[in-house]
Structure formats: C-alpha cells, structure tokens
Design an enzyme around this catalytic site. Structure first.
Site, PDB file in Angstrom:
ATOM      1  N   ASP A  11       0.834  -1.213   0.000  1.00  0.00           N
ATOM      2  CA  ASP A  11       0.000   0.000   0.000  1.00  0.00           C
ATOM      3  C   ASP A  11       0.865   1.259   0.000  1.00  0.00           C
ATOM      4  O   ASP A  11       1.974   1.263   0.529  1.00  0.00           O
ATOM      5  CB  ASP A  11      -0.909  -0.027   1.244  1.00  0.00           C
ATOM      6  CG  ASP A  11      -2.044   0.977   1.121  1.00  0.00           C
ATOM      7  OD1 ASP A  11      -2.407   1.355  -0.018  1.00  0.00           O
ATOM      8  OD2 ASP A  11      -2.574   1.399   2.165  1.00  0.00           O
ATOM      9  N   HIS A  28       1.919   3.429  -9.035  1.00  0.00           N
ATOM     10  CA  HIS A  28       1.746   1.989  -9.287  1.00  0.00           C
ATOM     11  C   HIS A  28       2.913   1.455 -10.119  1.00  0.00           C
ATOM     12  O   HIS A  28       3.436   0.377  -9.846  1.00  0.00           O
ATOM     13  CB  HIS A  28       0.421   1.722 -10.012  1.00  0.00           C
ATOM     14  CG  HIS A  28      -0.786   2.120  -9.209  1.00  0.00           C
ATOM     15  ND1 HIS A  28      -0.911   1.837  -7.871  1.00  0.00           N
ATOM     16  CD2 HIS A  28      -1.922   2.790  -9.551  1.00  0.00           C
ATOM     17  CE1 HIS A  28      -2.070   2.313  -7.429  1.00  0.00           C
ATOM     18  NE2 HIS A  28      -2.704   2.904  -8.429  1.00  0.00           N
ATOM     19  N   LEU A 122      10.951 -20.274  -5.400  1.00  0.00           N
ATOM     20  CA  LEU A 122       9.958 -19.455  -4.688  1.00  0.00           C
ATOM     21  C   LEU A 122       8.631 -19.479  -5.439  1.00  0.00           C
ATOM     22  O   LEU A 122       8.606 -19.355  -6.662  1.00  0.00           O
ATOM     23  CB  LEU A 122      10.473 -18.001  -4.618  1.00  0.00           C
ATOM     24  CG  LEU A 122       9.521 -16.952  -4.039  1.00  0.00           C
ATOM     25  CD1 LEU A 122       9.379 -17.124  -2.529  1.00  0.00           C
ATOM     26  CD2 LEU A 122      10.035 -15.533  -4.337  1.00  0.00           C
TER      27      LEU A 122
END
Ligand code: IPE
Ligand code: IPE
Ligand code: MG
Length: 233
Positions: A11, A28, A122
């Site tokens: 955020d 963003h 991962l």
C-alpha cells in the site's frame, strides 16, 4: 525462526505519486520495482512462499481510469517480468476471482502461471480481485457441493477439510504479514491464512520498500515469541 510464507499488502503507491505531484498511476508503476526487489530478497532469504496483494475485490470502486491503468500495468508487467522471474526460479500463481478480468489479462495470467521454472525456488502468489471473505465463501460453496455429492452430514465438515477448499490450501499458513503505507488494517487480505501471522505495519510507502525494510522486519520477527496459544516456558 523459519519463515515459510511471507505476505505483503503493498500500500501507498498513490500517496507516493502525490508527494511527487504525479498521477497515481506513476506510483503503481514505481511499485513494480519494489515487487521485483522483494522477490529477489525473498529468494535470498530462503523464503518458499510470497503472497502479494496487488488488487483487492474492493479496488473496483476506484475511478475507472485508475482501474483501467492498473489493468494495463498488470498486462505489461506480466509480459515484461515473467521470463526473468522464471530464470530466477519463481513459479507464479494468481489467486482471486479472475473471471472479472478481460480475456486478454486472464489469458496472460494463465499462461504466466503455466510456466515452469527449471528450478523451483519461490512460489509467488499474486492476489488480484481477491478478498479474504470471497475466499472463505468460495470454499464454503465447494465444501457444500462436495457434501451434497457424497451425502455427508454437516458434522463431517471440520476445519481441516474446509481449509482444503481455500486458495493456497497446499501452502503453509502466513508467518509474516507486512502492510506498508502506514494504515493499521488488513483490508480483507488472507484472513483465514493469516490467523496466526505476525503482523508488521510499516510507514514506508510501497515504492520505497526495499531490502533494508524487509531485513528490519525479519530482524524484529526473530525477536517475537510465537506462542500459538501455548506458554513460552
Ligand atoms: C496500493 O496503493 C495499490 C493498490 C491498491 C492497487 P494505493 O493505490 O492504495 O496507494 P494509496 O494508499 O492511495 O497511497
Ligand atoms: C489494500 O490497499 C489493497 C491492496 C494493496 C491491493 P487499499 O488502499 O485498497 O486499502 P484500503 O482501502 O486503504 O483499506
Ligand atoms: Mg491504499
């Protein structure tokens, strides 16, 4: 203490852009770099699962222009980042109700998730149009169907069986949940999966989140006493 699963609520992109007198989309875009760096850092720390909240089921309520810019950014980022991620040993997985996205974006997500890295290091779960409440309801629906089909009684439904229908049912529970951007809330992220997660609320805005910020969280995590209802001694 072992860290199997790290989850992050990314955020603060909009505020980061605003501080620079730029449109929210600029933030963003800048956030993608933090994603890239966090994935690298997670690999170097030997973490096996990384869950990133990229777009919540509530984020559709943003101005249409921001939403459509975000969709463009998702498409562009998948195209640009997937090959390198696979080389690094990353397996991508998208969680959420993908049906609401355009066919183009859905196809990109499915194609990216179908890529198998040569070496698995991962798993990165990207949560898009995801909500923890949605997750629980979709699991309840699947469990109900299974119960009807198999003629089971309601007493047969227990936590372990129910859990098998949730997103990430094949992955360990969240150990660490980080939220950047200074808010103290979970905003409907992995509600069930974070039941016993250690929570970290960081002031840093997501585009500024770097390896040092992660290291600081990991250091604090080492000092925590995860009791799971037991006592320390
Ligand atoms: C998080 O950053 C990214 C998404 C929710 C897509 P925000 O866009 O919420 O940034 P702030 O909270 O407005 O600063
Ligand atoms: C949470 O951020 C969702 C994501 C990071 C994708 P929001 O900015 O949407 O959360 P609220 O609205 O402040 O709770
Ligand atoms: Mg926000």
């Amino acid at each position: 203490m072992a860290i199997n699963h790290l989850a992050i609520i990314m955020d603060g992109n909009g505020r980061w852009a605003k501080q620079r007198n730029q449109p929210r989309t600029f933030g963003h875009q800048a956030g993608v770099k933090s994603v890239r760096n966090t994935i690298k850092a997670a690999i170097s720390h030997g973490i096996s699962y990384l869950s990133l909240f990229a777009f919540s089921s509530e984020n559709w309520n943003r101005p249409q222009k921001e939403v459509s810019r975000l969709m463009d950014l998702f498409i562009k980022s998948i195209d640009k980042e997937t090959p390198e991620l696979n080389t690094q040993g990353v397996k991508l997985n998208f969680i959420g109700d993908l049906n609401r996205f355009s066919d183009v974006l859905q196809n990109k997500m499915h194609a990216a998730a179908a890529q198998e890295p040569v070496q698995h290091r991962l798993i990165v779960n990207i949560a898009v149009n995801y909500g923890g409440q949605w997750d629980i309801v979709q699991a309840a629906r699947k469990a109900a169907i299974q119960m009807l089909n198999q003629g089971l009684a309601t007493e047969d439904l227990d936590q372990i069986w129910f859990q098998q229908h949730l997103m990430l049912s094949d992955q360990p529970a969240v150990d660490i949940l980080i939220r950047t951007g200074g808010e103290y809330r979970i905003s409907n992220f992995l509600l069930w999966q974070s039941a016993y997660a250690e929570l970290f609320f960081e002031d840093v805005l997501w585009p500024d989140f770097d390896e040092q910020c992660l290291q600081s969280v990991l250091d604090q995590y080492e000092m925590r006493d995860r009791r799971f209802g037991r006592i320390s001694e």
